[in-house]
Design an enzyme around this catalytic site. Structure first.
Site, PDB file in Angstrom:
ATOM      1  N   CYS A   4       0.852  -1.195   0.000  1.00 10.97           N
ATOM      2  CA  CYS A   4       0.000   0.000   0.000  1.00 10.97           C
ATOM      3  C   CYS A   4       0.886   1.243   0.000  1.00 10.97           C
ATOM      4  O   CYS A   4       1.716   1.430   0.904  1.00 10.97           O
ATOM      5  CB  CYS A   4      -0.926  -0.015   1.209  1.00 10.97           C
ATOM      6  SG  CYS A   4      -1.779   1.552   1.458  1.00 10.97           S
ATOM      7  N   CYS A   7       0.615   3.377   3.192  1.00 15.08           N
ATOM      8  CA  CYS A   7       1.297   2.738   4.333  1.00 15.08           C
ATOM      9  C   CYS A   7       2.794   3.016   4.228  1.00 15.08           C
ATOM     10  O   CYS A   7       3.442   3.355   5.228  1.00 15.08           O
ATOM     11  CB  CYS A   7       1.053   1.233   4.345  1.00 15.08           C
ATOM     12  SG  CYS A   7      -0.546   0.737   5.022  1.00 15.08           S
ATOM     13  N   ASP A  30      -0.372  16.382  -1.571  1.00 16.17           N
ATOM     14  CA  ASP A  30      -0.790  15.501  -2.658  1.00 16.17           C
ATOM     15  C   ASP A  30       0.178  15.651  -3.830  1.00 16.17           C
ATOM     16  O   ASP A  30       0.595  16.759  -4.180  1.00 16.17           O
ATOM     17  CB  ASP A  30      -2.218  15.869  -3.096  1.00 16.17           C
ATOM     18  CG  ASP A  30      -2.858  14.795  -3.953  1.00 16.17           C
ATOM     19  OD1 ASP A  30      -3.817  14.160  -3.493  1.00 16.17           O
ATOM     20  OD2 ASP A  30      -2.387  14.604  -5.101  1.00 16.17           O
ATOM     21  N   HIS A  46      -3.696   1.006   8.514  1.00 16.87           N
ATOM     22  CA  HIS A  46      -4.348   0.791   7.217  1.00 16.87           C
ATOM     23  C   HIS A  46      -5.826   0.453   7.372  1.00 16.87           C
ATOM     24  O   HIS A  46      -6.184  -0.524   8.026  1.00 16.87           O
ATOM     25  CB  HIS A  46      -3.647  -0.346   6.464  1.00 16.87           C
ATOM     26  CG  HIS A  46      -4.242  -0.596   5.114  1.00 16.87           C
ATOM     27  ND1 HIS A  46      -3.818   0.054   3.980  1.00 16.87           N
ATOM     28  CD2 HIS A  46      -5.262  -1.409   4.717  1.00 16.87           C
ATOM     29  CE1 HIS A  46      -4.539  -0.348   2.944  1.00 16.87           C
ATOM     30  NE2 HIS A  46      -5.418  -1.246   3.360  1.00 16.87           N
ATOM     31  N   ASN A  83     -13.225  10.450  -0.345  1.00 12.30           N
ATOM     32  CA  ASN A  83     -13.800   9.603  -1.385  1.00 12.30           C
ATOM     33  C   ASN A  83     -13.868   8.170  -0.852  1.00 12.30           C
ATOM     34  O   ASN A  83     -12.859   7.648  -0.362  1.00 12.30           O
ATOM     35  CB  ASN A  83     -12.930   9.644  -2.647  1.00 12.30           C
ATOM     36  CG  ASN A  83     -12.963  11.000  -3.325  1.00 12.30           C
ATOM     37  OD1 ASN A  83     -14.006  11.652  -3.366  1.00 12.30           O
ATOM     38  ND2 ASN A  83     -11.835  11.434  -3.848  1.00 12.30           N
ATOM     39  N   GLY A  89     -14.737   7.849  -6.871  1.00 11.63           N
ATOM     40  CA  GLY A  89     -13.468   8.497  -7.220  1.00 11.63           C
ATOM     41  C   GLY A  89     -12.291   8.099  -6.365  1.00 11.63           C
ATOM     42  O   GLY A  89     -11.201   8.654  -6.518  1.00 11.63           O
ATOM     43  N   HIS A  94      -6.499   3.359   0.874  1.00 17.44           N
ATOM     44  CA  HIS A  94      -6.060   3.549   2.260  1.00 17.44           C
ATOM     45  C   HIS A  94      -6.745   4.856   2.665  1.00 17.44           C
ATOM     46  O   HIS A  94      -6.495   5.903   2.048  1.00 17.44           O
ATOM     47  CB  HIS A  94      -4.525   3.642   2.321  1.00 17.44           C
ATOM     48  CG  HIS A  94      -3.959   3.931   3.672  1.00 17.44           C
ATOM     49  ND1 HIS A  94      -2.941   3.161   4.243  1.00 17.44           N
ATOM     50  CD2 HIS A  94      -4.223   4.914   4.570  1.00 17.44           C
ATOM     51  CE1 HIS A  94      -2.624   3.664   5.420  1.00 17.44           C
ATOM     52  NE2 HIS A  94      -3.380   4.735   5.643  1.00 17.44           N
ATOM     53  N   HIS A  96      -8.108   8.286   3.603  1.00 20.43           N
ATOM     54  CA  HIS A  96      -7.430   9.588   3.687  1.00 20.43           C
ATOM     55  C   HIS A  96      -8.445  10.703   3.538  1.00 20.43           C
ATOM     56  O   HIS A  96      -9.489  10.523   2.905  1.00 20.43           O
ATOM     57  CB  HIS A  96      -6.345   9.706   2.604  1.00 20.43           C
ATOM     58  CG  HIS A  96      -6.827   9.436   1.219  1.00 20.43           C
ATOM     59  ND1 HIS A  96      -7.003   8.155   0.723  1.00 20.43           N
ATOM     60  CD2 HIS A  96      -7.207  10.263   0.216  1.00 20.43           C
ATOM     61  CE1 HIS A  96      -7.448   8.217  -0.516  1.00 20.43           C
ATOM     62  NE2 HIS A  96      -7.592   9.489  -0.853  1.00 20.43           N
ATOM     63  N   HIS A  98      -8.832  14.544   2.097  1.00 18.84           N
ATOM     64  CA  HIS A  98      -8.261  15.625   1.292  1.00 18.84           C
ATOM     65  C   HIS A  98      -8.568  16.963   1.964  1.00 18.84           C
ATOM     66  O   HIS A  98      -9.683  17.187   2.440  1.00 18.84           O
ATOM     67  CB  HIS A  98      -8.913  15.675  -0.088  1.00 18.84           C
ATOM     68  CG  HIS A  98      -8.679  14.479  -0.956  1.00 18.84           C
ATOM     69  ND1 HIS A  98      -7.710  14.453  -1.933  1.00 18.84           N
ATOM     70  CD2 HIS A  98      -9.295  13.278  -1.010  1.00 18.84           C
ATOM     71  CE1 HIS A  98      -7.757  13.278  -2.556  1.00 18.84           C
ATOM     72  NE2 HIS A  98      -8.704  12.552  -2.020  1.00 18.84           N
TER      73      HIS A  98
HETATM   74  P1  5GP Z   1      -8.443   9.440  -3.920  1.00 17.28           P
HETATM   75  O1  5GP Z   1      -8.833   9.586  -5.360  1.00 17.28           O
HETATM   76  O2  5GP Z   1      -8.116   7.998  -3.570  1.00 17.28           O
HETATM   77  O3  5GP Z   1      -9.439  10.047  -2.963  1.00 17.28           O
HETATM   78  O4  5GP Z   1      -7.137  10.311  -3.731  1.00 17.28           O
HETATM   79  C1  5GP Z   1      -5.849   9.798  -3.858  1.00 17.28           C
HETATM   80  C2  5GP Z   1      -4.936  10.983  -3.941  1.00 17.28           C
HETATM   81  O5  5GP Z   1      -3.627  10.529  -3.666  1.00 17.28           O
HETATM   82  C3  5GP Z   1      -4.908  11.653  -5.325  1.00 17.28           C
HETATM   83  O6  5GP Z   1      -5.244  13.028  -5.184  1.00 17.28           O
HETATM   84  C4  5GP Z   1      -3.463  11.450  -5.794  1.00 17.28           C
HETATM   85  O7  5GP Z   1      -2.957  12.556  -6.495  1.00 17.28           O
HETATM   86  C5  5GP Z   1      -2.720  11.208  -4.483  1.00 17.28           C
HETATM   87  N1  5GP Z   1      -1.555  10.329  -4.608  1.00 17.28           N
HETATM   88  C6  5GP Z   1      -1.495   9.133  -5.258  1.00 17.28           C
HETATM   89  N2  5GP Z   1      -0.276   8.576  -5.123  1.00 17.28           N
HETATM   90  C7  5GP Z   1       0.449   9.454  -4.382  1.00 17.28           C
HETATM   91  C8  5GP Z   1       1.801   9.432  -3.916  1.00 17.28           C
HETATM   92  O8  5GP Z   1       2.586   8.522  -4.178  1.00 17.28           O
HETATM   93  N3  5GP Z   1       2.210  10.493  -3.162  1.00 17.28           N
HETATM   94  C9  5GP Z   1       1.365  11.529  -2.860  1.00 17.28           C
HETATM   95  N4  5GP Z   1       1.887  12.524  -2.121  1.00 17.28           N
HETATM   96  N5  5GP Z   1       0.098  11.582  -3.288  1.00 17.28           N
HETATM   97  C10 5GP Z   1      -0.354  10.551  -4.036  1.00 17.28           C
HETATM   98 ZN    ZN Z   2      -2.272   1.336   3.654  1.00 15.21          ZN
END
Ligand code: 5GP
Ligand code: ZN
Length: 107
Positions: A4, A7, A30, A46, A83, A89, A94, A96, A98
């Site tokens: 992950c 993680c 991000d 996680h 999300n 989306g 994992h 999180h 925003h």
């Molecule tokens: P989700 O669409 O799952 O709600 O948001 C995932 C977010 O994680 C996206 O905005 C994407 O740009 C960000 N993201 C994905 N991989 C990485 C990473 O390796 N590092 C960072 N800092 N952000 C990431």
């Molecule tokens: Zn995780």
């Protein structure tokens, strides 16, 4: 979880700069920001999504992390998004939160 990405970031495996780190969560920028400021509040433990979160007291801590991050970054106005599920989306499975501020393009 071993494969992950969040993680690994939360474990410090990529030396990602943390805006905030506590025993329970980290806050970092991000990689593909959808606003002038776009950070993620990520629990160290996680959970695939909000649906899998059983420890609801952690949610209060994570929202506290949102407030702390906003203060640290000097944000007066910001949007908070979780999300949950692919169709909504979610791309990283994992949990999180925003935090977006300034010229928000949406997540
Ligand atoms: P989700 O669409 O799952 O709600 O948001 C995932 C977010 O994680 C996206 O905005 C994407 O740009 C960000 N993201 C994905 N991989 C990485 C990473 O390796 N590092 C960072 N800092 N952000 C990431
Ligand atoms: Zn995780």
């Amino acid at each position: 979880m071993t494969d992950c990405i969040f993680c690994k970031i939360a474990n410090g495996e990529f030396n990602t700069p943390f805006i905030i780190e506590t025993d329970d969560y980290v806050v970092f920028r991000d990689i593909n920001p959808k606003a002038d400021t776009h950070v993620l509040v990520v629990p160290k433990q996680h959970y695939e999504s909000l649906t899998e979160l059983e420890d609801e007291s952690l949610l209060g801590k994570l929202l506290g992390g949102v407030k702390k991050a906003a203060k640290e970054l000097g944000l007066k106005s910001y949007k908070t998004v979780i999300n949950t599920g692919k169709e909504a989306g979610q791309e990283v499975f994992h949990l999180h939160i925003h935090v977006l501020s300034g010229n928000i393009k949406g997540v």
